[in-house]
Design a protein around this motif. Structure first.
Motif, short mmCIF file in Angstrom:
data_model
loop_
_atom_site.label_atom_id
_atom_site.label_comp_id
_atom_site.label_asym_id
_atom_site.label_seq_id
_atom_site.Cartn_x
_atom_site.Cartn_y
_atom_site.Cartn_z
N ILE A 93 -54.06 54.38 -104.80
CA ILE A 93 -54.13 54.89 -103.43
C ILE A 93 -54.31 53.73 -102.46
N TRP A 94 -55.16 52.76 -102.82
CA TRP A 94 -55.41 51.59 -101.97
C TRP A 94 -54.11 50.79 -101.80
N PHE A 95 -53.36 50.62 -102.87
CA PHE A 95 -52.09 49.89 -102.81
C PHE A 95 -51.07 50.63 -101.95
N THR A 96 -51.00 51.95 -102.11
CA THR A 96 -50.08 52.75 -101.30
C THR A 96 -50.44 52.65 -99.83
N LEU A 97 -51.72 52.70 -99.52
CA LEU A 97 -52.17 52.56 -98.14
C LEU A 97 -51.77 51.19 -97.58
N SER A 98 -51.84 50.15 -98.40
CA SER A 98 -51.46 48.82 -97.93
C SER A 98 -49.97 48.76 -97.58
N LEU A 99 -49.13 49.45 -98.34
CA LEU A 99 -47.70 49.49 -98.03
C LEU A 99 -47.43 50.26 -96.74
N ILE A 100 -48.14 51.35 -96.55
CA ILE A 100 -48.00 52.13 -95.31
C ILE A 100 -48.45 51.28 -94.13
N ASN A 101 -49.55 50.57 -94.28
CA ASN A 101 -50.06 49.71 -93.21
C ASN A 101 -49.06 48.61 -92.87
N ALA A 102 -48.39 48.06 -93.86
CA ALA A 102 -47.39 47.01 -93.60
C ALA A 102 -46.27 47.54 -92.72
N GLY A 103 -45.79 48.73 -93.02
CA GLY A 103 -44.74 49.34 -92.21
C GLY A 103 -45.21 49.67 -90.81
N LEU A 104 -46.43 50.17 -90.70
CA LEU A 104 -47.00 50.49 -89.40
C LEU A 104 -47.18 49.23 -88.57
N ALA A 105 -47.65 48.16 -89.20
CA ALA A 105 -47.84 46.90 -88.49
C ALA A 105 -46.51 46.35 -87.99
#
Length: 76
Positions: A13-25
């Motif tokens: 879940i933490w890794f998935t959140l990091s990928l979502i954050n990268a796209g959002l950033a």
């Protein structure tokens, strides 16, 4: 093979959140890779930072980007 959300565990879940954050950033004009790394460390705190920080410097077009008509843009 367990494909439920519980099967991911906290790390998935933490890794998935990091990928979502990268796209959002990236959508806010920030560096995708840098925010991905920061999100791996900070998780939800990085999400909050991305959301509350103002947009980064706006880039008109990338060199060689195609316009809507499919023509290459010329520098002005």
């Amino acid at each position: 093979m367990d494909l439920s959300i519980e099967g991911l565990g906290g790390g998935g879940i933490w890794f998935t959140l990091s990928l979502i954050n990268a796209g959002l950033a990236e959508s806010k004009g920030r560096g995708r890779f840098n925010w991905w790394l920061l999100s791996l460390l900070l998780g939800p705190i990085a999400t909050l930072l991305i959301v509350v920080m103002p947009r980064g410097p706006y880039v008109d077009e990338l060199p060689g980007a195609q316009t809507e008509a499919g023509q290459l843009s010329t520098p002005s």
